[in-house]
Scaffold this motif. Sequence first.
Motif, PDB file in Angstrom:
ATOM      1  N   SER A   2      39.917  33.697  60.564  1.00 60.24           N
ATOM      2  CA  SER A   2      39.344  34.884  59.945  1.00 60.24           C
ATOM      3  C   SER A   2      40.408  35.970  59.810  1.00 60.24           C
ATOM      4  CB  SER A   2      38.183  35.420  60.794  1.00 60.24           C
ATOM      5  OG  SER A   2      37.104  34.501  60.789  1.00 60.24           O
ATOM      6  N   ILE A   3      40.391  36.634  58.667  1.00 54.67           N
ATOM      7  CA  ILE A   3      41.307  37.737  58.415  1.00 54.67           C
ATOM      8  C   ILE A   3      40.460  38.982  58.192  1.00 54.67           C
ATOM      9  CG2 ILE A   3      43.090  38.637  56.880  1.00 54.67           C
ATOM     10  CD1 ILE A   3      43.800  35.730  56.213  1.00 54.67           C
ATOM     11  N   HIS A   4      40.691  40.026  58.972  1.00 53.29           N
ATOM     12  CA  HIS A   4      39.857  41.215  58.939  1.00 53.29           C
ATOM     13  C   HIS A   4      40.319  42.183  57.845  1.00 53.29           C
ATOM     14  CE1 HIS A   4      37.841  39.992  62.599  1.00 53.29           C
ATOM     15  NE2 HIS A   4      39.028  39.773  63.144  1.00 53.29           N
ATOM     16  N   ALA A   5      39.368  42.655  57.067  1.00 55.30           N
ATOM     17  CA  ALA A   5      39.647  43.632  56.011  1.00 55.30           C
ATOM     18  C   ALA A   5      39.314  45.038  56.488  1.00 55.30           C
ATOM     19  CB  ALA A   5      38.844  43.294  54.765  1.00 55.30           C
ATOM     20  N   ARG A   6      40.086  46.005  56.011  1.00 59.61           N
ATOM     21  CA  ARG A   6      39.870  47.412  56.356  1.00 59.61           C
ATOM     22  C   ARG A   6      39.416  48.168  55.119  1.00 59.61           C
ATOM     23  NH1 ARG A   6      42.702  52.129  55.928  1.00 59.61           N
ATOM     24  NH2 ARG A   6      44.496  51.046  54.979  1.00 59.61           N
ATOM     25  N   LEU A   7      38.351  48.939  55.259  1.00 60.64           N
ATOM     26  CA  LEU A   7      37.863  49.757  54.158  1.00 60.64           C
ATOM     27  C   LEU A   7      38.786  50.960  53.983  1.00 60.64           C
ATOM     28  CD1 LEU A   7      35.541  50.188  52.102  1.00 60.64           C
ATOM     29  CD2 LEU A   7      34.406  51.583  53.845  1.00 60.64           C
ATOM     30  N   SER A   8      39.407  51.075  52.808  1.00 59.71           N
ATOM     31  CA  SER A   8      40.351  52.171  52.588  1.00 59.71           C
ATOM     32  C   SER A   8      39.815  53.240  51.657  1.00 59.71           C
ATOM     33  CB  SER A   8      41.671  51.633  52.025  1.00 59.71           C
ATOM     34  OG  SER A   8      41.475  51.069  50.739  1.00 59.71           O
ATOM     35  N   GLY A   9      38.658  52.993  51.064  1.00 57.01           N
ATOM     36  CA  GLY A   9      38.078  53.999  50.182  1.00 57.01           C
ATOM     37  C   GLY A   9      36.762  53.537  49.596  1.00 57.01           C
ATOM     38  N   SER A  10      35.874  54.493  49.322  1.00 57.41           N
ATOM     39  CA  SER A  10      34.583  54.203  48.705  1.00 57.41           C
ATOM     40  C   SER A  10      34.232  55.317  47.738  1.00 57.41           C
ATOM     41  CB  SER A  10      33.470  54.089  49.764  1.00 57.41           C
ATOM     42  OG  SER A  10      33.659  52.981  50.602  1.00 57.41           O
ATOM     43  N   VAL A  11      33.544  54.955  46.656  1.00 59.13           N
ATOM     44  CA  VAL A  11      33.094  55.952  45.707  1.00 59.13           C
ATOM     45  C   VAL A  11      31.833  55.428  45.020  1.00 59.13           C
ATOM     46  CG1 VAL A  11      34.565  55.026  43.866  1.00 59.13           C
ATOM     47  CG2 VAL A  11      33.768  57.386  43.741  1.00 59.13           C
ATOM     48  N   ARG A  12      30.858  56.301  44.853  1.00 58.40           N
ATOM     49  CA  ARG A  12      29.662  55.909  44.112  1.00 58.40           C
ATOM     50  C   ARG A  12      29.997  55.907  42.633  1.00 58.40           C
ATOM     51  NH1 ARG A  12      25.068  57.961  41.617  1.00 58.40           N
ATOM     52  NH2 ARG A  12      23.247  56.585  41.855  1.00 58.40           N
ATOM     53  N   LEU A  13      29.733  54.768  41.984  1.00 62.64           N
ATOM     54  CA  LEU A  13      30.098  54.616  40.582  1.00 62.64           C
ATOM     55  C   LEU A  13      29.037  53.780  39.874  1.00 62.64           C
ATOM     56  CD1 LEU A  13      32.334  55.234  38.482  1.00 62.64           C
ATOM     57  CD2 LEU A  13      33.323  53.008  39.045  1.00 62.64           C
ATOM     58  N   PRO A  14      27.991  54.415  39.348  1.00 60.69           N
ATOM     59  CA  PRO A  14      26.994  53.664  38.590  1.00 60.69           C
ATOM     60  C   PRO A  14      27.649  52.881  37.451  1.00 60.69           C
ATOM     61  CG  PRO A  14      26.214  55.875  39.029  1.00 60.69           C
ATOM     62  CD  PRO A  14      27.652  55.845  39.459  1.00 60.69           C
ATOM     63  N   GLY A  15      27.264  51.614  37.327  1.00 58.81           N
ATOM     64  CA  GLY A  15      27.859  50.757  36.313  1.00 58.81           C
ATOM     65  C   GLY A  15      29.153  50.114  36.748  1.00 58.81           C
ATOM     66  N   GLY A  16      29.594  50.398  37.969  1.00 57.91           N
ATOM     67  CA  GLY A  16      30.873  49.881  38.453  1.00 57.91           C
ATOM     68  C   GLY A  16      30.910  48.389  38.676  1.00 57.91           C
ATOM     69  N   ARG A  17      29.763  47.739  38.655  1.00 60.38           N
ATOM     70  CA  ARG A  17      29.756  46.280  38.796  1.00 60.38           C
ATOM     71  C   ARG A  17      30.591  45.618  37.717  1.00 60.38           C
ATOM     72  NH1 ARG A  17      26.850  41.959  36.739  1.00 60.38           N
ATOM     73  NH2 ARG A  17      26.540  40.209  38.188  1.00 60.38           N
ATOM     74  N   GLU A  18      30.580  46.192  36.515  1.00 61.63           N
ATOM     75  CA  GLU A  18      31.357  45.619  35.423  1.00 61.63           C
ATOM     76  C   GLU A  18      32.856  45.645  35.706  1.00 61.63           C
ATOM     77  OE1 GLU A  18      30.494  44.084  32.378  1.00 61.63           O
ATOM     78  OE2 GLU A  18      28.683  43.899  33.597  1.00 61.63           O
ATOM     79  N   LEU A  19      33.276  46.552  36.558  1.00 61.43           N
ATOM     80  CA  LEU A  19      34.685  46.614  36.938  1.00 61.43           C
ATOM     81  C   LEU A  19      35.087  45.376  37.729  1.00 61.43           C
ATOM     82  CD1 LEU A  19      37.275  48.297  36.956  1.00 61.43           C
ATOM     83  CD2 LEU A  19      36.397  49.509  38.950  1.00 61.43           C
ATOM     84  N   ILE A  20      34.128  44.768  38.402  1.00 61.53           N
ATOM     85  CA  ILE A  20      34.378  43.556  39.187  1.00 61.53           C
ATOM     86  C   ILE A  20      34.145  42.300  38.362  1.00 61.53           C
ATOM     87  CG2 ILE A  20      33.826  42.335  41.323  1.00 61.53           C
ATOM     88  CD1 ILE A  20      34.926  45.159  41.743  1.00 61.53           C
ATOM     89  N   THR A  21      33.057  42.273  37.615  1.00 61.88           N
ATOM     90  CA  THR A  21      32.642  41.033  36.949  1.00 61.88           C
ATOM     91  C   THR A  21      33.012  40.959  35.479  1.00 61.88           C
ATOM     92  OG1 THR A  21      30.462  41.957  36.408  1.00 61.88           O
ATOM     93  CG2 THR A  21      30.679  40.846  38.525  1.00 61.88           C
ATOM     94  N   GLY A  22      33.291  42.087  34.854  1.00 61.12           N
ATOM     95  CA  GLY A  22      33.523  42.102  33.416  1.00 61.12           C
ATOM     96  C   GLY A  22      34.981  42.266  33.051  1.00 61.12           C
ATOM     97  N   ASP A  23      35.192  42.719  31.837  1.00 55.47           N
ATOM     98  CA  ASP A  23      36.547  42.886  31.308  1.00 55.47           C
ATOM     99  C   ASP A  23      36.868  44.363  31.067  1.00 55.47           C
ATOM    100  OD1 ASP A  23      36.939  40.137  31.282  1.00 55.47           O
ATOM    101  OD2 ASP A  23      36.037  39.940  29.306  1.00 55.47           O
ATOM    102  N   VAL A  24      36.411  45.217  31.985  1.00 57.66           N
ATOM    103  CA  VAL A  24      36.597  46.655  31.791  1.00 57.66           C
ATOM    104  C   VAL A  24      37.700  47.218  32.672  1.00 57.66           C
ATOM    105  CG1 VAL A  24      34.182  46.913  31.143  1.00 57.66           C
ATOM    106  CG2 VAL A  24      34.849  47.314  33.516  1.00 57.66           C
ATOM    107  N   TYR A  25      38.359  46.368  33.454  1.00 55.18           N
ATOM    108  CA  TYR A  25      39.500  46.817  34.251  1.00 55.18           C
ATOM    109  C   TYR A  25      40.773  46.611  33.445  1.00 55.18           C
ATOM    110  CZ  TYR A  25      43.217  46.649  37.767  1.00 55.18           C
ATOM    111  OH  TYR A  25      44.375  46.839  38.459  1.00 55.18           O
ATOM    112  N   GLU A  26      41.619  47.648  33.401  1.00 50.99           N
ATOM    113  CA  GLU A  26      42.844  47.561  32.617  1.00 50.99           C
ATOM    114  C   GLU A  26      44.013  48.049  33.464  1.00 50.99           C
ATOM    115  OE1 GLU A  26      42.822  47.890  28.122  1.00 50.99           O
ATOM    116  OE2 GLU A  26      43.667  49.827  28.693  1.00 50.99           O
ATOM    117  N   SER A  27      44.933  47.138  33.746  1.00 46.57           N
ATOM    118  CA  SER A  27      46.115  47.465  34.523  1.00 46.57           C
ATOM    119  C   SER A  27      47.341  47.404  33.627  1.00 46.57           C
ATOM    120  CB  SER A  27      46.276  46.482  35.687  1.00 46.57           C
ATOM    121  OG  SER A  27      47.505  46.661  36.347  1.00 46.57           O
ATOM    122  N   ARG A  28      48.259  48.334  33.850  1.00 46.42           N
ATOM    123  CA  ARG A  28      49.503  48.340  33.071  1.00 46.42           C
ATOM    124  C   ARG A  28      50.676  48.302  34.033  1.00 46.42           C
ATOM    125  NH1 ARG A  28      48.598  48.525  27.931  1.00 46.42           N
ATOM    126  NH2 ARG A  28      46.631  49.300  27.136  1.00 46.42           N
TER     127      ARG A  28
END
Length: 342
Positions: A2-28
Amino acid sequence: MSIHARLSGSVRLPGGRELITGDVYESRGAGTRRALLFHGTDLEVHELEDLFAGERAPAAVFPMPWPGWDRGGASVSPDGTLAVFSGQRAVRAVGADGTALWEYRHPCWGPVLGHAHTGDEQQVCYGSEHGSVRVSDDGRFVWAHVLAPGEEQPEECWSVLDARDGRELARLPLDDSAAAGSRHLSHPDGVHMGLCIGMGQDGILLYWARWDGERPTVWDLNESLDRILVDVHPAHEGFLTVEHYGHDLSLHALDGEVLAEQSEPTWDHAAGFVDADTVIATTGVVYDKGPRHWLLDARTLEIRGSVTYSHGPVPGLVRPLGDGSWLTYEEKSETLNRWTVR
């Protein structure tokens, strides 16, 4: 292990599920990381670092050009002053004030051949088929998966457009494609562009290309691949794919050569680089029971261990950011969480 993860930040973001499952994240590359979230008739652009620092207002807002069209996605220029939308009958660039800067028209993605359109404005026709767009990391070009006129019916192509005026600079035929949808992935070197085309049960097509200043060079990786493009290495050393039905996760050189693979267990259609040395991938969301997150060696894809979280199991997929962190989303509280390894 097991590898333990640390929570480094949280923010309420309605509709943010698409950032995980969809194509709305854009990195440059190693710089800008954005969430492009559709809200009503607007595209809201959030800079991730600002979002986790407490800035809830979007960095920019662009009006969507075609009411009722919710597919195809969008891409934003590096300086945030231009959004390019992939429509059913056109690619359109919009300024931050809502002004339409240019439009590149193409045949309709609607599957009914020869159906009528009325007027010159965008009409939302039957069908969910769509292309996609991506502004290059230098802001000079727009790569667009579109349709072109054909002898009997429209034919799919990959076009390179001038970001200033929408003028087509090159057109690459995609003879084998019968797209349900597609997505682009920009390589961190700022030069190469990836295109992954989903054709439903008929499989996946995968291409890489680069613009040399005069014409594009394309790598067609479909002779031996039926794979989903999921991420590219932050230090330019290769890209990750998942087999169409999750049978294995593979690391490739840019020419498609398999550098490493991991066939156990059955993988979901989401994985990526936490950093240059570490991959995160999930199981149990799509194919198996009991979702789990796994960390793997980025060069060999050997499994290092499963991730455990301080407040219990975290369901769903993940979005790695390449900087040592990854994102998850809690549906009930509409919370976007950012994690690192302790």
